[in-house]
Design a protein around this motif. Structure first.
Motif, PDB file in Angstrom:
ATOM      1  N   ARG A 196       0.824  -1.223   0.000  1.00 27.93           N
ATOM      2  CA  ARG A 196       0.000   0.000   0.000  1.00 27.93           C
ATOM      3  C   ARG A 196       0.853   1.266   0.000  1.00 27.93           C
ATOM      4  O   ARG A 196       0.560   2.235   0.695  1.00 27.93           O
ATOM      5  CB  ARG A 196      -0.945  -0.008   1.208  1.00 27.93           C
ATOM      6  CG  ARG A 196      -1.817  -1.256   1.264  1.00 27.93           C
ATOM      7  CD  ARG A 196      -2.619  -1.346   2.548  1.00 27.93           C
ATOM      8  NE  ARG A 196      -3.288  -2.646   2.637  1.00 27.93           N
ATOM      9  CZ  ARG A 196      -3.901  -3.086   3.735  1.00 27.93           C
ATOM     10  NH1 ARG A 196      -3.941  -2.334   4.822  1.00 27.93           N
ATOM     11  NH2 ARG A 196      -4.467  -4.268   3.736  1.00 27.93           N
TER      12      ARG A 196
ATOM     13  N   GLU B 246      -3.311   5.159  -4.993  1.00 26.08           N
ATOM     14  CA  GLU B 246      -4.360   4.647  -5.881  1.00 26.08           C
ATOM     15  C   GLU B 246      -4.466   3.135  -5.797  1.00 26.08           C
ATOM     16  O   GLU B 246      -5.555   2.569  -5.920  1.00 26.08           O
ATOM     17  CB  GLU B 246      -4.091   5.092  -7.320  1.00 26.08           C
ATOM     18  CG  GLU B 246      -4.315   6.578  -7.561  1.00 26.08           C
ATOM     19  CD  GLU B 246      -5.727   7.011  -7.168  1.00 26.08           C
ATOM     20  OE1 GLU B 246      -6.694   6.313  -7.552  1.00 26.08           O
ATOM     21  OE2 GLU B 246      -5.867   8.032  -6.464  1.00 26.08           O
ATOM     22  N   HIS B 247      -3.344   2.448  -5.594  1.00 28.51           N
ATOM     23  CA  HIS B 247      -3.405   0.988  -5.436  1.00 28.51           C
ATOM     24  C   HIS B 247      -4.123   0.617  -4.144  1.00 28.51           C
ATOM     25  O   HIS B 247      -4.934  -0.312  -4.120  1.00 28.51           O
ATOM     26  CB  HIS B 247      -2.004   0.392  -5.441  1.00 28.51           C
ATOM     27  CG  HIS B 247      -1.970  -1.042  -5.008  1.00 28.51           C
ATOM     28  ND1 HIS B 247      -2.662  -2.026  -5.674  1.00 28.51           N
ATOM     29  CD2 HIS B 247      -1.358  -1.658  -3.964  1.00 28.51           C
ATOM     30  CE1 HIS B 247      -2.473  -3.192  -5.070  1.00 28.51           C
ATOM     31  NE2 HIS B 247      -1.692  -2.992  -4.026  1.00 28.51           N
TER      32      HIS B 247
ATOM     33  N   ARG C  45      -6.409   2.257  -2.672  1.00 26.95           N
ATOM     34  CA  ARG C  45      -7.832   2.541  -2.843  1.00 26.95           C
ATOM     35  C   ARG C  45      -8.513   1.515  -3.751  1.00 26.95           C
ATOM     36  O   ARG C  45      -9.680   1.160  -3.526  1.00 26.95           O
ATOM     37  CB  ARG C  45      -8.018   3.953  -3.411  1.00 26.95           C
ATOM     38  CG  ARG C  45      -7.576   5.065  -2.461  1.00 26.95           C
ATOM     39  CD  ARG C  45      -7.955   6.433  -2.979  1.00 26.95           C
ATOM     40  NE  ARG C  45      -7.409   7.492  -2.138  1.00 26.95           N
ATOM     41  CZ  ARG C  45      -6.359   8.240  -2.451  1.00 26.95           C
ATOM     42  NH1 ARG C  45      -5.733   8.063  -3.611  1.00 26.95           N
ATOM     43  NH2 ARG C  45      -5.928   9.172  -1.624  1.00 26.95           N
ATOM     44  N   GLU C  46      -7.794   1.036  -4.790  1.00 28.28           N
ATOM     45  CA  GLU C  46      -8.440   0.113  -5.711  1.00 28.28           C
ATOM     46  C   GLU C  46      -8.781  -1.220  -5.044  1.00 28.28           C
ATOM     47  O   GLU C  46      -9.659  -1.948  -5.510  1.00 28.28           O
ATOM     48  CB  GLU C  46      -7.566  -0.126  -6.953  1.00 28.28           C
ATOM     49  CG  GLU C  46      -6.346  -0.991  -6.751  1.00 28.28           C
ATOM     50  CD  GLU C  46      -5.535  -1.199  -8.025  1.00 28.28           C
ATOM     51  OE1 GLU C  46      -6.055  -0.937  -9.129  1.00 28.28           O
ATOM     52  OE2 GLU C  46      -4.364  -1.629  -7.906  1.00 28.28           O
ATOM     53  N   LEU C  47      -8.095  -1.544  -3.951  1.00 28.09           N
ATOM     54  CA  LEU C  47      -8.402  -2.757  -3.204  1.00 28.09           C
ATOM     55  C   LEU C  47      -9.241  -2.471  -1.956  1.00 28.09           C
ATOM     56  O   LEU C  47      -9.455  -3.349  -1.127  1.00 28.09           O
ATOM     57  CB  LEU C  47      -7.107  -3.468  -2.808  1.00 28.09           C
ATOM     58  CG  LEU C  47      -6.258  -3.999  -3.962  1.00 28.09           C
ATOM     59  CD1 LEU C  47      -5.031  -4.729  -3.424  1.00 28.09           C
ATOM     60  CD2 LEU C  47      -7.078  -4.924  -4.871  1.00 28.09           C
TER      61      LEU C  47
ATOM     62  N   HIS D  18      -2.767 -12.500  -8.779  1.00 32.24           N
ATOM     63  CA  HIS D  18      -2.600 -11.168  -9.361  1.00 32.24           C
ATOM     64  C   HIS D  18      -1.125 -10.829  -9.577  1.00 32.24           C
ATOM     65  O   HIS D  18      -0.254 -11.327  -8.873  1.00 32.24           O
ATOM     66  CB  HIS D  18      -3.190 -10.096  -8.432  1.00 32.24           C
ATOM     67  CG  HIS D  18      -4.680 -10.002  -8.493  1.00 32.24           C
ATOM     68  ND1 HIS D  18      -5.365  -8.876  -8.083  1.00 32.24           N
ATOM     69  CD2 HIS D  18      -5.627 -10.878  -8.914  1.00 32.24           C
ATOM     70  CE1 HIS D  18      -6.669  -9.065  -8.241  1.00 32.24           C
ATOM     71  NE2 HIS D  18      -6.850 -10.275  -8.732  1.00 32.24           N
TER      72      HIS D  18
ATOM     73  N   GLU E 238       1.781  -7.681  -9.610  1.00 28.04           N
ATOM     74  CA  GLU E 238       2.068  -6.391  -8.972  1.00 28.04           C
ATOM     75  C   GLU E 238       3.482  -5.959  -9.368  1.00 28.04           C
ATOM     76  O   GLU E 238       4.464  -6.453  -8.821  1.00 28.04           O
ATOM     77  CB  GLU E 238       1.952  -6.479  -7.440  1.00 28.04           C
ATOM     78  CG  GLU E 238       0.560  -6.778  -6.924  1.00 28.04           C
ATOM     79  CD  GLU E 238       0.424  -6.608  -5.423  1.00 28.04           C
ATOM     80  OE1 GLU E 238       1.371  -6.074  -4.792  1.00 28.04           O
ATOM     81  OE2 GLU E 238      -0.615  -6.996  -4.871  1.00 28.04           O
TER      82      GLU E 238
ATOM     83  N   GLN F 235      -0.618  -2.027 -15.967  1.00 29.47           N
ATOM     84  CA  GLN F 235      -0.194  -1.063 -14.948  1.00 29.47           C
ATOM     85  C   GLN F 235       0.722  -0.021 -15.575  1.00 29.47           C
ATOM     86  O   GLN F 235       1.556  -0.343 -16.440  1.00 29.47           O
ATOM     87  CB  GLN F 235       0.561  -1.753 -13.809  1.00 29.47           C
ATOM     88  CG  GLN F 235      -0.291  -2.644 -12.928  1.00 29.47           C
ATOM     89  CD  GLN F 235       0.493  -3.233 -11.779  1.00 29.47           C
ATOM     90  OE1 GLN F 235       1.003  -4.346 -11.871  1.00 29.47           O
ATOM     91  NE2 GLN F 235       0.586  -2.496 -10.670  1.00 29.47           N
TER      92      GLN F 235
ATOM     93  N   ALA G 227      -1.292   1.447  -9.138  1.00 31.39           N
ATOM     94  CA  ALA G 227      -2.628   0.919  -9.413  1.00 31.39           C
ATOM     95  C   ALA G 227      -2.632   0.104 -10.706  1.00 31.39           C
ATOM     96  O   ALA G 227      -1.744   0.224 -11.543  1.00 31.39           O
ATOM     97  CB  ALA G 227      -3.624   2.075  -9.508  1.00 31.39           C
ATOM     98  N   GLY G 228      -3.668  -0.727 -10.820  1.00 26.76           N
ATOM     99  CA  GLY G 228      -3.842  -1.510 -12.040  1.00 26.76           C
ATOM    100  C   GLY G 228      -3.590  -2.993 -11.876  1.00 26.76           C
ATOM    101  O   GLY G 228      -3.539  -3.729 -12.860  1.00 26.76           O
TER     102      GLY G 228
ATOM    103  N   GLY H 153      -4.132  -6.913 -11.289  1.00 22.62           N
ATOM    104  CA  GLY H 153      -5.230  -7.708 -11.814  1.00 22.62           C
ATOM    105  C   GLY H 153      -4.842  -9.154 -11.982  1.00 22.62           C
ATOM    106  O   GLY H 153      -3.702  -9.547 -11.711  1.00 22.62           O
TER     107      GLY H 153
END
Length: 258
Positions: free
Chosen positions: A66, A70-71, A73-75, A110, A112, A193, A229-230, A232
């Protein structure tokens, strides 16, 4: 300087990468190890003739979660006020071209993309003004995560520590300013990403000061600095590539655990 670890004819060595075009890269074999006094041997071999290995074999991989707002927040997570650390075992490390083996206990793995810092000398309680002195260089990393297991078990040991969950490479760049680099990740050639290291909440210096307050860092240890962020899912058969400005591209393929 770009320092790679490689194998050829059953022997493992370090070498300095020379050249710019991928098909023209050569390795000047290093006498000794790059964490101590060493010299270039002058014996050169094309990169295409060797197998690139993980650029280091860390005693430990310290990862920070974290570290991009933005990452987080996306989770659905809050942005932590202080650096948030966890560990990946040395057995999770693989190199460029090695296979990411989809774990049998997960159905949602995922990617990262992350900037990885390689420690160059033993240190503890390092002051901020000396952080650069203990850094050997930087490489690309992919903090592969069993997301369903992470959510279900809360503890991250299995979710982020399974075998092949920490691709590193393709080499270590020793001459780099990490403060504002482009990080991007593609899956099967499609961008997933895209971010910059300047978006980190806590800088490289922050992270190393923080973790060295608690434990001794050893030459070859790796610090993962968080992902933009991004993130997946990955599926069996996917080819995933992390590219970081000034370093290069780390590519791995996802396969089913045999």
């Amino acid at each position: 300087m770009r320092i790679a670890r490689f194998s050829i004819d059953g022997n493992v060595a370090f070498g300095a990468i020379e050249g710019e075009k991928q098909d023209e890269l050569v390795l000047d074999i290093i006498k000794g190890i790059p964490f101590a006094d060493y010299e270039l041997s002058g014996t050169k071999v094309p990169v295409g003739k060797v197998r690139l290995l993980p650029p280091v074999l860390p005693n430990k991989v310290v990862a920070f979660g974290r570290n991009y707002a933005e990452h987080a927040r996306e989770l659905g997570n809050e942005v932590p006020e202080a650096p948030f650390a966890f560990f990946k075992p040395s057995t999770s490390v693989i190199g460029p071209g090695d296979e990411i083996r989809y774990p049998s206990f997960s159905e949602e793995v995922h990617h990262e993309a992350e900037l990885a810092v390689v420690i160059g000398r033993m240190c503890r309680e390092i002051p901020r003004e000396r952080v650069k002195d203990v850094i050997f260089g930087y490489t690309c990393a992919n903090d592969i995560t069993a997301r369903d297991v992470q959510k279900r078990e809360k503890q991250w040991a299995r979710a982020k520590g399974f075998d092949s969950s920490c691709p590193l490479g393709p080499w270590v760049e020793t001459d780099l300013d990490p403060s504002d680099l482009t990080i991007q990740l593609t899956v099967n050639g499609q961008q997933r990403q895209l971010g910059r290291t300047s978006e980190m909440i806590h800088s490289v210096e922050d992270l190393i000061v923080n973790i060295s307050e608690a434990m001794t860092l050893l030459p070859g240890d790796v610090i993962l600095t968080g992902t933009p962020a991004g993130v997946g899912p990955l599926n069996v058969g996917d080819e995933v590539a992390v590219t970081i400005e000034g370093i290069g591209t780390l590519t791995n393929k996802v396969v089913k655990r045999g």
